[in-house]
Design an enzyme around this catalytic site. Structure first.
Site, PDB file in Angstrom:
ATOM      1  N   ASN A 166       0.876  -1.174   0.000  1.00 43.12           N
ATOM      2  CA  ASN A 166       0.000   0.000   0.000  1.00 43.12           C
ATOM      3  C   ASN A 166       0.910   1.220   0.000  1.00 43.12           C
ATOM      4  OD1 ASN A 166      -1.476   2.316   0.918  1.00 43.12           O
ATOM      5  ND2 ASN A 166      -3.103   0.982   1.656  1.00 43.12           N
ATOM      6  N   GLU A 172      -3.850   1.891  -2.983  1.00 41.50           N
ATOM      7  CA  GLU A 172      -3.940   3.324  -2.690  1.00 41.50           C
ATOM      8  C   GLU A 172      -2.963   4.133  -3.547  1.00 41.50           C
ATOM      9  OE1 GLU A 172      -5.474   5.347   1.043  1.00 41.50           O
ATOM     10  OE2 GLU A 172      -4.251   3.738   1.878  1.00 41.50           O
ATOM     11  N   ASP A 191      -4.220  -4.867   0.852  1.00 38.60           N
ATOM     12  CA  ASP A 191      -4.581  -4.267   2.123  1.00 38.60           C
ATOM     13  C   ASP A 191      -6.038  -4.633   2.385  1.00 38.60           C
ATOM     14  OD1 ASP A 191      -5.323  -2.696   4.252  1.00 38.60           O
ATOM     15  OD2 ASP A 191      -4.668  -0.796   3.375  1.00 38.60           O
ATOM     16  N   ASN A 224      -7.594  -4.370   5.293  1.00 40.66           N
ATOM     17  CA  ASN A 224      -8.196  -3.571   6.359  1.00 40.66           C
ATOM     18  C   ASN A 224      -8.939  -4.453   7.365  1.00 40.66           C
ATOM     19  OD1 ASN A 224      -7.585  -0.742   6.336  1.00 40.66           O
ATOM     20  ND2 ASN A 224      -8.624  -0.600   4.361  1.00 40.66           N
ATOM     21  N   ASP A 248      -2.120  -6.208   5.941  1.00 37.42           N
ATOM     22  CA  ASP A 248      -1.732  -6.531   4.559  1.00 37.42           C
ATOM     23  C   ASP A 248      -1.521  -8.038   4.480  1.00 37.42           C
ATOM     24  OD1 ASP A 248      -1.155  -3.659   3.347  1.00 37.42           O
ATOM     25  OD2 ASP A 248      -0.329  -3.721   5.381  1.00 37.42           O
ATOM     26  N   ASP A 267       2.767   4.633   5.134  1.00 40.85           N
ATOM     27  CA  ASP A 267       2.523   4.126   6.480  1.00 40.85           C
ATOM     28  C   ASP A 267       2.433   2.601   6.519  1.00 40.85           C
ATOM     29  OD1 ASP A 267       0.187   4.281   5.028  1.00 40.85           O
ATOM     30  OD2 ASP A 267      -0.927   5.471   6.481  1.00 40.85           O
ATOM     31  N   HIS A 268       2.508   1.960   5.370  1.00 41.37           N
ATOM     32  CA  HIS A 268       2.600   0.504   5.269  1.00 41.37           C
ATOM     33  C   HIS A 268       4.025   0.111   4.873  1.00 41.37           C
ATOM     34  CE1 HIS A 268      -1.855  -0.460   4.950  1.00 41.37           C
ATOM     35  NE2 HIS A 268      -1.843   0.855   4.786  1.00 41.37           N
TER      36      HIS A 268
END
Length: 262
Positions: A7, A34, A152, A154, A223, A252-253
Site C-alpha cells: 500500500n 492506494e 490491504d 483492512n 496486509d 505508512d505501510h
C-alpha cells in the site's frame, strides 16, 4: 517467484521510495494499493525504465490499485468486482502472470474498504464488498491454478496481529463481522501466508503516522497474501520489508512479500 503487496499511499508522493524498493528487492510481482491517481496520471514509463510492465485501475485522490511485473506485461483478467454496478471505487484488479518456470499464476491486488465509522453505511459497504470478494475468490478457486489474493484487507485477523487489542477494539478493522468475513475465505481453503508462517503473530505491516506509531512500534497486520492450494503447496518463505517504512517520506505501510517455488 517473489510476489509482494505494498500500500503505497499515493504513488506520486512516494514514487522515489517505490522505485528504490523495486530496484533493491526486485520482486517478480508487486501488487500496489492506494495509488490515489487517475489512470492518465499513472507513471507507467518510470516502471518501464527499470524493467516492469504494469496495469492499473486508478481513481482521483482515493483508492486505486496496480500490478507491476518484472520483465513481462501482466495479462489483465478482471477489473472491479461484480455485484454492485453503482460501486465505482477502484479497489480490485486481477491478472495472469508467468512464473520463472513458465507456469501461469493468477494475481489479484486488493484494497478493501476501511469501514469506519461504525455502525453506518461505510461498515455495511465493507461487509458487502467482502462478500463480493469471496464470490470472486470462489470462481478463481474453481480454476485450480496457483493464485495469490494480495493486498490491504483492512482486517486485523487475530488478537496477536495488533499491538493493543484494547486500542483497536472499537475499530472496523477488528469487529467480529470483519474477522468472520475474512475467516470465511480461509474456511473456503485459502491460506493466509503470514498466519501459517507466524502463528505467534507480532508481525506488523502498518504503523499509523499519528501518535508516534512507528517510533513506538505500535503497529498491526492488515496486509495479507492469501494463497490457493496450488500456491500454498509451493510457499517457501515470507517477510516484511520493515526497514522501508522508516525511510524519509515513506508510506505508512511496509512492503509485504512471499516467495513461491514456481
Amino acid at each position: 517467484m517473489k510476489i509482494a503487496s505494498y500500500n503505497i499511499n499515493g504513488i506520486k508522493a512516494r514514487l522515489p521510495r517505490l522505485l528504490e524498493w523495486l530496484e533493491e528487492t526486485k520482486p517478480d510481482v508487486a501488487c500496489l494499493q492506494e495509488i490515489k491517481s487517475q489512470d492518465e496520471g499513472f507513471p507507467a514509463s518510470e516502471f518501464e525504465k527499470i524493467g516492469y510492465g504494469a496495469i492499473w485501475h486508478g481513481q482521483k485522490s482515493f483508492n486505486g490499485v496496480a500490478i507491476l511485473t518484472r520483465d513481462q506485461q501482466p495479462e489483465e483478467t478482471k477489473r472491479g468486482l461484480d455485484g454492485e454496478p453503482e460501486d465505482l471505487h477502484s479497489r480490485y484488479l486481477e491478472a495472469n502472470v508467468t512464473s520463472p518456470s513458465g507456469e501461469t499464476v493468477r494475481i489479484a491486488t486488493i484494497y478493501l474498504p476501511n469501514g469506519n465509522p461504525l455502525p453506518g453505511p461505510k461498515f455495511d459497504f465493507k461487509l458487502r464488498w467482502m462478500k463480493r470478494l469471496r464470490d470472486r475468490a470462489t470462481e478463481i478457486w474453481q480454476e485450480e491454478m496457483p493464485a495469490v489474493l494480495a493486498g490491504d484487507y483492512n482486517v486485523i485477523p487475530r488478537d496477536n496481529d495488533v499491538f493493543s487489542v484494547k486500542a483497536m477494539e472499537k475499530d472496523a478493522l477488528m469487529q467480529p463481522e470483519s474477522r468472520d468475513a475474512y475467516q470465511r475465505l480461509l474456511h473456503d481453503g485459502w491460506t493466509d501466508a503470514f498466519g501459517v508462517s507466524y502463528p505467534g503473530g507480532k508481525i506488523w505491516t502498518y504503523w499509523d503516522y499519528r501518535s508516534g506509531g512507528w517510533q513506538r512500534d505500535q503497529g498491526f497486520r492488515i496486509d495479507h497474501l492469501l494463497l490457493s492450494p496450488q500456491a500454498a503447496d509451493n510457499l517457501q518463505r515470507c517477510g516484511v520489508d520493515k526497514e522501508h517504512r522508516g525511510r524519509e517520506k515513506a508510506s505508512d505501510h511496509a512492503p509485504t512479500w512471499i516467495e513461491l517455488d514456481l
